[in-house]
Design a protein around this motif. Structure first.
Motif, PDB file in Angstrom:
ATOM      1  N   PHE B 103       0.843  -1.197   0.000  1.00  0.00           N
ATOM      2  CA  PHE B 103       0.000   0.000   0.000  1.00  0.00           C
ATOM      3  C   PHE B 103       0.879   1.248   0.000  1.00  0.00           C
ATOM      4  O   PHE B 103       0.683   2.170  -0.806  1.00  0.00           O
ATOM      5  N   VAL B 104       1.863   1.262   0.891  1.00  0.00           N
ATOM      6  CA  VAL B 104       2.752   2.436   1.006  1.00  0.00           C
ATOM      7  C   VAL B 104       3.492   2.663  -0.313  1.00  0.00           C
ATOM      8  O   VAL B 104       3.535   3.789  -0.835  1.00  0.00           O
ATOM      9  N   HIS B 105       4.045   1.599  -0.889  1.00  0.00           N
ATOM     10  CA  HIS B 105       4.823   1.760  -2.121  1.00  0.00           C
ATOM     11  C   HIS B 105       3.947   2.205  -3.299  1.00  0.00           C
ATOM     12  O   HIS B 105       4.361   3.045  -4.091  1.00  0.00           O
ATOM     13  N   LEU B 106       2.745   1.641  -3.383  1.00  0.00           N
ATOM     14  CA  LEU B 106       1.867   2.036  -4.488  1.00  0.00           C
ATOM     15  C   LEU B 106       1.396   3.483  -4.307  1.00  0.00           C
ATOM     16  O   LEU B 106       1.205   4.210  -5.287  1.00  0.00           O
ATOM     17  N   PHE B 107       1.233   3.886  -3.059  1.00  0.00           N
ATOM     18  CA  PHE B 107       0.829   5.274  -2.814  1.00  0.00           C
ATOM     19  C   PHE B 107       1.976   6.227  -3.197  1.00  0.00           C
ATOM     20  O   PHE B 107       1.751   7.262  -3.823  1.00  0.00           O
ATOM     21  N   ILE B 108       3.205   5.824  -2.852  1.00  0.00           N
ATOM     22  CA  ILE B 108       4.367   6.662  -3.209  1.00  0.00           C
ATOM     23  C   ILE B 108       4.488   6.763  -4.729  1.00  0.00           C
ATOM     24  O   ILE B 108       4.692   7.850  -5.292  1.00  0.00           O
ATOM     25  N   MET B 109       4.325   5.601  -5.401  1.00  0.00           N
ATOM     26  CA  MET B 109       4.405   5.589  -6.868  1.00  0.00           C
ATOM     27  C   MET B 109       3.326   6.522  -7.451  1.00  0.00           C
ATOM     28  O   MET B 109       3.592   7.305  -8.375  1.00  0.00           O
ATOM     29  N   SER B 110       2.128   6.482  -6.867  1.00  0.00           N
ATOM     30  CA  SER B 110       1.039   7.333  -7.342  1.00  0.00           C
ATOM     31  C   SER B 110       1.362   8.813  -7.121  1.00  0.00           C
ATOM     32  O   SER B 110       1.021   9.666  -7.954  1.00  0.00           O
ATOM     33  N   LEU B 111       2.023   9.109  -6.022  1.00  0.00           N
ATOM     34  CA  LEU B 111       2.404  10.503  -5.734  1.00  0.00           C
ATOM     35  C   LEU B 111       3.446  11.001  -6.744  1.00  0.00           C
ATOM     36  O   LEU B 111       3.349  12.134  -7.239  1.00  0.00           O
ATOM     37  N   ILE B 112       4.417  10.122  -7.056  1.00  0.00           N
ATOM     38  CA  ILE B 112       5.451  10.495  -8.042  1.00  0.00           C
ATOM     39  C   ILE B 112       4.762  10.833  -9.372  1.00  0.00           C
ATOM     40  O   ILE B 112       5.030  11.852 -10.007  1.00  0.00           O
ATOM     41  N   LEU B 113       3.844   9.936  -9.745  1.00  0.00           N
ATOM     42  CA  LEU B 113       3.130  10.113 -11.010  1.00  0.00           C
ATOM     43  C   LEU B 113       2.279  11.397 -10.984  1.00  0.00           C
ATOM     44  O   LEU B 113       2.223  12.149 -11.961  1.00  0.00           O
ATOM     45  N   TYR B 114       1.663  11.651  -9.847  1.00  0.00           N
ATOM     46  CA  TYR B 114       0.782  12.813  -9.673  1.00  0.00           C
ATOM     47  C   TYR B 114       1.546  14.115  -9.922  1.00  0.00           C
ATOM     48  O   TYR B 114       1.058  15.030 -10.580  1.00  0.00           O
ATOM     49  N   PHE B 115       2.758  14.168  -9.385  1.00  0.00           N
ATOM     50  CA  PHE B 115       3.522  15.406  -9.520  1.00  0.00           C
ATOM     51  C   PHE B 115       4.324  15.458 -10.833  1.00  0.00           C
ATOM     52  O   PHE B 115       4.634  16.547 -11.325  1.00  0.00           O
ATOM     53  N   ALA B 116       4.645  14.301 -11.391  1.00  0.00           N
ATOM     54  CA  ALA B 116       5.456  14.283 -12.618  1.00  0.00           C
ATOM     55  C   ALA B 116       4.612  14.546 -13.871  1.00  0.00           C
ATOM     56  O   ALA B 116       5.098  15.165 -14.822  1.00  0.00           O
ATOM     57  N   ALA B 117       3.360  14.101 -13.859  1.00  0.00           N
ATOM     58  CA  ALA B 117       2.526  14.201 -15.063  1.00  0.00           C
ATOM     59  C   ALA B 117       2.338  15.652 -15.538  1.00  0.00           C
ATOM     60  O   ALA B 117       2.490  15.930 -16.737  1.00  0.00           O
ATOM     61  N   PRO B 118       2.045  16.590 -14.648  1.00  0.00           N
ATOM     62  CA  PRO B 118       1.913  17.980 -15.129  1.00  0.00           C
ATOM     63  C   PRO B 118       3.234  18.526 -15.679  1.00  0.00           C
ATOM     64  O   PRO B 118       3.227  19.280 -16.652  1.00  0.00           O
ATOM     65  N   LEU B 119       4.336  18.140 -15.081  1.00  0.00           N
ATOM     66  CA  LEU B 119       5.640  18.631 -15.547  1.00  0.00           C
ATOM     67  C   LEU B 119       6.005  18.055 -16.904  1.00  0.00           C
ATOM     68  O   LEU B 119       6.500  18.752 -17.784  1.00  0.00           O
ATOM     69  N   LEU B 120       5.747  16.755 -17.082  1.00  0.00           N
ATOM     70  CA  LEU B 120       6.166  16.087 -18.324  1.00  0.00           C
ATOM     71  C   LEU B 120       5.167  16.275 -19.458  1.00  0.00           C
ATOM     72  O   LEU B 120       5.555  16.430 -20.612  1.00  0.00           O
TER      73      LEU B 120
END
Lengths: 270, 238
Positions: B103-120
Motif C-alpha cells: 500500500f505504502v509503495h503504491l501510494f508513493i508511486m502514485s504521488l510520483i506520477l501525480y507530480f510528474a505528469a503535469p511537468l512532463l
C-alpha cells in the motif's frame, strides 16, 4: 520421572492412507527421545501433530511445558538477516532478542548475512536458535543434522548435548543411527505408521538378540561373520584360518549396531 | 504491538532489498507512464485531463496484481509458513505486513506520477484533491485485496504469474483507460465490471465525486477479505 510429552492413540490419515496407527509413547523430562523410521514411516507427521501443525484424526497429545520447534524443511524470507529473524521471533514470543543466544549458537559471525546467503549449516543453527527463543522446556528437532557436513554435524551434536545438560527435553527425528545412538536416551522405531519399539538402545539389543559381528582381516581380505555364540564361532574360525594357512592381521568383534537392528526390524526379520 | 511495529519496520527493510518490488511497484508503472503519457497526449488531445488517474489506475493495478501475489506465495506456499506457525508468529502477519508495505509503495508511486505528469505532459491535476487521494487509497486497498486472494489461493509462483496476468489484462483493457468503456461490446463491458479498475478509474477521474461508485469497490473488498480469511484458515489446517 515427570512426563514432558504424552501421546496416546495418535492416529492420522490422508484420504484412505493411514499414516499413523494408534501411536502411544511418553517422553520424560530431560531426556532425548528419538523417532527412527524410513522415509514415509510417519516421523514428521508424528512431530507435526505434536507441534500442532497437523491435526490428529484421533488420539490425545499432552504437552507439559513450552515447546520450541525446528522443522525438517524450514525456510525464511530470502532477504531477512539472521539477527532480524531472531528479533522478529523474539518479539512475537514476547521476549527481547538475546545477544547471548546469538553468541551461544554461533550466529554472531553471520548475524548480518541475508538468509539466502547462509550455508546449510548456518541455516540449521539459525533455525535451532529460533526454536530456543523464549527458553522452551521441550525442543522438537526434525532431522536436525540433515544436509550438514561432518564438522557441522559435530558442532550441532555438541549444542544438543549442551542443551540436554541445561535440562531441556528433546524429541528428534533422524536417519543418522550413529547420531541417535550417541545422543539419545530412548528411541521409538516407526514402521509403516506403527511404533514397533520404544525403549533404550540396550533394550533394543536385548529384544533383537545378542548378535555379534566378527570381522577378520587376513591376506585373503576382510571377511565378516555374524553369530550369537561368539566363543564357539571364533574358535571355529581361527582353526579354519589356521588350517587354510591364511595369516590373520586383525580381528574385530562388536555388538550389532543400532543401524543393523533397525534394518532388521524394518525388514521384518525379527 | 512492539512485535507488530517491528514487523512493519522489518518489512520495509526487506522491500528496500527486493529488486522485484522496485520493478513492479516503481520501474514498470512509471516507465509505462512516461511512454504512454507521451503517446496519449500526442495522438489524443484532451487526454491531459485524465492522464493522472488513468496512469495511476494502471500503475496500481499492475503493482498490486503482479507485485503482491509472488510475495505472498513466498510465505504461504513454502516452509516459511510452517516456521512462522511453529514459532508463535501469527499466520496472518505475513499477509498484513505485505499489504501495508505494498500500500505504502503504491501510494508513493502514485504521488510520483501525480507530480510528474503535469511537468512532463502538462497533465491537469484532479479537481478535488482530497477526494482523489481518498479514492486512490480505497482503490489501492481493493486492488491489493484481490491480489491477496490470488497469492493465497494459488500458492505456486509460476501459476500465480499466469493468474495475475489473467486478472491484470482485462482489468486494464476493459476499465476504460485504453478505450472508452462505452465503446466496448456489451459482453466485455459487463465483464469489466468485475474488476476494480472499471470502478476506480471513473471514480478518480470524475469531475464530481460519485459515492455510488464506491459501493462495488467496497463489496469487492469485503468479498476478497472474507475469501482471504477462509484461505488462511484452510492454510493453517494443512
Amino acid at each position: 520421572m515427570n512426563t514432558a510429552i504424552e501421546v496416546h492413540g495418535l492416529t492420522k490419515q490422508y484420504g484412505n492412507h493411514i499414516v499413523l496407527k494408534n501411536l502411544n509413547f511418553t517422553v520424560y523430562e530431560g531426556e532425548i527421545f528419538a523417532l527412527l523410521g524410513v522415509n514415509g514411516a510417519g516421523k514428521t507427521t508424528t512431530l507435526e501433530c505434536i507441534e500442532g501443525l497437523k491435526k490428529a484424526d484421533d488420539g490425545q497429545i499432552r504437552i507439559n511445558g513450552k515447546m520450541g520447534i525446528q522443522l525438517q524443511s524450514a525456510s525464511l524470507p530470502e532477504r531477512i538477516q539472521a539477527r532480524e529473524a531472531v528479533s522478529l521471533f523474539a518479539y512475537w514470543n514476547q521476549t527481547e532478542p538475546d545477544p547471548g543466544l546469538l553468541e551461544t549458537m554461533g550466529i554472531q559471525e553471520f548475524a548480518k548475512k541475508q538468509y539466502v546467503q547462509l550455508s546449510t549449516g548456518q541455516k540449521r543453527r539459525l533455525h535451532l536458535a529460533l526454536a530456543l527463543i523464549g527458553n522452551p522446556d521441550i525442543l522438537i528437532l526434525d532431522e536436525p543434522t540433515a544436509g550438514l557436513d561432518v564438522e557441522g554435524r559435530i558442532a550441532l551434536h555438541e549444542q544438543i548435548r549442551q542443551l540436554k545438560a541445561q535440562g531441556k527435553t528433546m524429541v528428534l527425528a533422524s536417519h543418522d543411527m550413529v547420531e541417535v545412538e550417541s545422543l539419545c536416551d530412548r528411541i521409538g522405531i516407526l514402521i509403516e505408521g506403527k511404533l514397533a519399539f520404544v525403549g533404550t538402545v540396550a533394550q533394543l539389543n536385548e529384544k533383537i538378540g545378542k548378535q555379534y559381528n566378527i570381522s577378520i582381516r587376513s591376506e585373503a581380505g576382510v571377511a565378516q561373520f555374524a553369530t550369537e555364540d561368539i566363543a564357539e564361532t571364533l574358535l571355529t574360525l581361527l582353526a579354519q584360518y589356521k588350517a587354510e594357512g591364511k595369516g590373520i592381521s586383525d580381528i574385530h568383534v562388536d555388538r550389532g549396531s543400532l543401524e543393523q537392528h533397525f534394518i532388521s526390524m524394518t525388514r521384518g526379520e525379527k | 504491538m512492539k512485535a507488530f511495529l517491528y514487523g512493519i519496520a522489518l518489512q520495509g527493510r526487506l522491500d528496500i532489498r527486493s529488486k522485484t518490488l522496485l520493478i513492479t511497484c516503481y520501474l514498470v508503472p512509471l516507465l509505462f507512464f512516461v511512454v504512454m503519457g507521451g503517446i496519449f497526449t500526442s495522438i489524443m488531445p484532451g487526454t491531459e485531463a485524465t492522464l493522472i488517474p488513468a496512469m495511476t489506475v494502471f500503475g496500481v493495478t499492475m503493482g498490486a496484481l503482479i507485485g503482491l501475489p509472488p510475495t505472498l506465495v513466498e510465505i504461504y506456499g513454502t516452509d516459511i509458513r510452517k516456521v512462522y506457525q511453529a514459532n508463535g508468529v501469527p499466520l496472518v502477519l505475513g499477509l498484513v505486513l505485505c499489504n501495508i508495505s505494498a500500500f505504502v509503495h503504491l501510494f508513493i508511486m502514485s504521488l510520483i506520477l501525480y507530480f510528474a505528469a503535469p511537468l512532463l505532459f502538462q497533465a491537469e491535476f484532479p479537481i478535488q484533491t482530497g477526494a482523489y487521494f481518498g479514492c486512490l487509497a480505497i482503490f489501492i486497498a481493493v486492488s491489493l485485496s484481490i491480489a491477496s486472494v490470488i497469492g493465497l489461493a494459488v500458492r505456486d509462483q509460476a501459476k500465480t504469474s499466469m493468474v495475475s496476468i489473467l486478472f491484470f489484462l482485462p482489468s486494464i483493457l476493459l476499465s476504460g483507460i485504453m478505450f472508452p468503456a462505452e465503446m466496448l461490446p456489451k459482453g466485455f463491458a459487463a465483464a469489466g465490471r468485475f474488476f476494480p479498475a472499471s470502478w476506480g478509474y471513473p471514480l478518480m477521474s470524475g469531475a464530481v465525486f460519485q459515492a455510488e461508485l464506491l459501493i462495488p469497490l467496497l463489496a469487492m473488498f469485503l468479498t476478497a477479505g472474507l475469501i482471504c480469511a477462509a484461505l488462511l484458515k484452510r492454510i493453517s489446517r494443512k
